[in-house]
Write an enzyme that holds these catalytic residues in place. Structure first.
Site, mmCIF file in Angstrom:
data_model
loop_
_atom_site.group_PDB
_atom_site.id
_atom_site.type_symbol
_atom_site.label_atom_id
_atom_site.label_comp_id
_atom_site.label_asym_id
_atom_site.label_seq_id
_atom_site.Cartn_x
_atom_site.Cartn_y
_atom_site.Cartn_z
ATOM 1 N N HIS A 11 -0.131 -1.653 -7.470
ATOM 2 C CA HIS A 11 -1.007 -1.462 -6.451
ATOM 3 C C HIS A 11 -2.390 -1.552 -6.841
ATOM 4 C CE1 HIS A 11 -2.376 1.245 -2.979
ATOM 5 N NE2 HIS A 11 -2.432 0.203 -2.709
ATOM 6 N N SER A 25 0.857 -1.093 0.059
ATOM 7 C CA SER A 25 -0.117 0.020 -0.131
ATOM 8 C C SER A 25 0.959 1.217 -0.097
ATOM 9 C CB SER A 25 -0.874 0.049 1.284
ATOM 10 O OG SER A 25 -1.804 -0.951 1.160
ATOM 11 N N ASN A 40 -2.866 6.538 -2.025
ATOM 12 C CA ASN A 40 -2.877 6.446 -0.714
ATOM 13 C C ASN A 40 -2.277 7.587 0.072
ATOM 14 O OD1 ASN A 40 -4.144 4.054 -0.323
ATOM 15 N ND2 ASN A 40 -2.503 2.699 -0.158
ATOM 16 N N GLU A 71 -1.976 1.258 -9.730
ATOM 17 C CA GLU A 71 -0.773 2.002 -9.771
ATOM 18 C C GLU A 71 0.488 1.266 -9.985
ATOM 19 O OE1 GLU A 71 -1.613 5.550 -6.722
ATOM 20 O OE2 GLU A 71 -1.056 3.696 -5.679
#
Ligand code: 3HC
Length: 284
Positions: free
Chosen positions: A140, A119, A190, A152
């Site tokens: 990701h 993450s 994130n 990602e």
């Protein structure tokens, strides 16, 4: 390189979602976890999703049978040995991930690309532990994987262009939109999302409003599909806290300080949807 077979190491919510979309796209998928019960739970989730799609008429029973046929499972990492790509989706702990990558390096031939679904940890640091830093990349995914369209793709400092190209190609095969991000804690999503979720926890801690009202406010006032505290529960409060702590350490900026309300949920074992309780109750 033509990709035919990929491995997914970790059969939790994210791992089973990745295995599902890969099997749907015609790739051969090997799904591995430490214990048979974890593997079984991941497979059950996929079967439930496919059954739902059959009953909605989105796929046929033959499609489902084909998807199931594309999937094999194991509790032995050695069964990942002939995959062209292995996506690691184990617990969000940097030391564990480093150990896993060193082991995968021993198991897989040099051509195999190793991807991490971290993450937000450093891809470069995970890659350095692997012994093949040019063949390691971040991929990701977002929860729930069958629904969320983005992946990602994050190169580490030594990741080769060929490795990035393979990760982008796999995203295309499985029907996801890939966005390349430079390595920085939390990448794009994130970095922006975790402070927002953590702030919702701070607001709750400060008594600004109830959990229900904070969520309702963001749904009605900002058109969010889901409130921030429900999203904490969906992502997993344990995962969120680990990411928030990592951001706080990496950025050295007090804006990333994890909320006490979030810490207390984790201390109480209320990780969210997966444990039945978090900011909301999922047992009823
Ligand atoms: N698995 C598979 N499909 C699912 C699903 C799941 N877990 N949850 C929902 N769906 C499907 C439903 O079957 C339905 O499909 P249909 O259109 O074919 O009928 C569709 O999604 C919509 O579901 P619902 O009508 O039940 O519910 P919602 O409209 O509330 O949508 C949601 C559910 C898509 C999860 C929506 O609430 C949402 O978009 N939430 C935000 C999710 C998000 O922000 N995720 C990112 C988290 S950050 C992250 O993952 C990164 C990590 O590193 C922390």
């Amino acid at each position: 390189m033509a990709i035919k077979k990929i491995g997914v190491l970790g059969a939790g919510a994210m791992g089973s979602g990745i295995a599902q979309v890969a099997a749907q796209s015609g790739l051969q998928v090997v799904l591995v976890d430490l214990e048979q019960r974890f593997v079984d739970r991941g497979v059950q989730t996929m079967l439930k999703n496919w059954d739902k799609d059959v009953s909605k008429g989105k796929i046929s029973a033959e499609d489902k049978a084909r998807f199931v046929g594309n999937l094999t499972t194991s509790t032995q990492n050695i069964d990942l040995k002939d995959c062209e790509l292995v996506i690691e989706v184990v617990v969000e702990n940097l030391d564990v991930k480093k150990r896993v990558f060193a082991e995968l390096n021993d198991i897989c031939p040099p051509r195999t690309v190793l991807a991490t679904n971290t993450s937000g940890f450093s891809i470069t640091e995970i890659a350095a532990a692997s012994g093949r830093p040019d063949r390691v990349v971040g991929m990701h995914f977002f929860n729930p994987v069958p629904v969320m369209r983005l992946v990602e793709v994050i190169p580490g400092t030594e990741t080769s262009d060929e490795t990035v190209a393979l990760a982008m190609e796999v995203c295309q095969i499985i029907g996801k939109t890939a966005i390349k991000a430079k390595e920085a804690p939390g990448f794009i999503v994130n970095r922006l999302l975790v402070p927002y979720l953590n702030d919702a926890c701070h607001a709750l801690q400060e008594g600004v409003a109830s959990a229900e009202d904070i969520d309702q406010a963001m749904k009605l006032g900002a058109n969010m599909p889901i409130g921030p505290l429900a999203l904490c529960d969906l992502v997993g409060n344990d995962v969120l806290l680990m990411v928030a702590e990592y951001f706080y350490k990496e950025f050295g900026d007090p804006k990333f300080r994890p909320s006490l309300a979030l810490k207390q949920k984790v201390r109480a074992g209320h990780f969210g949807v997966k444990t039945g309780k978090g900011f909301f109750d999922y047992t009823r």
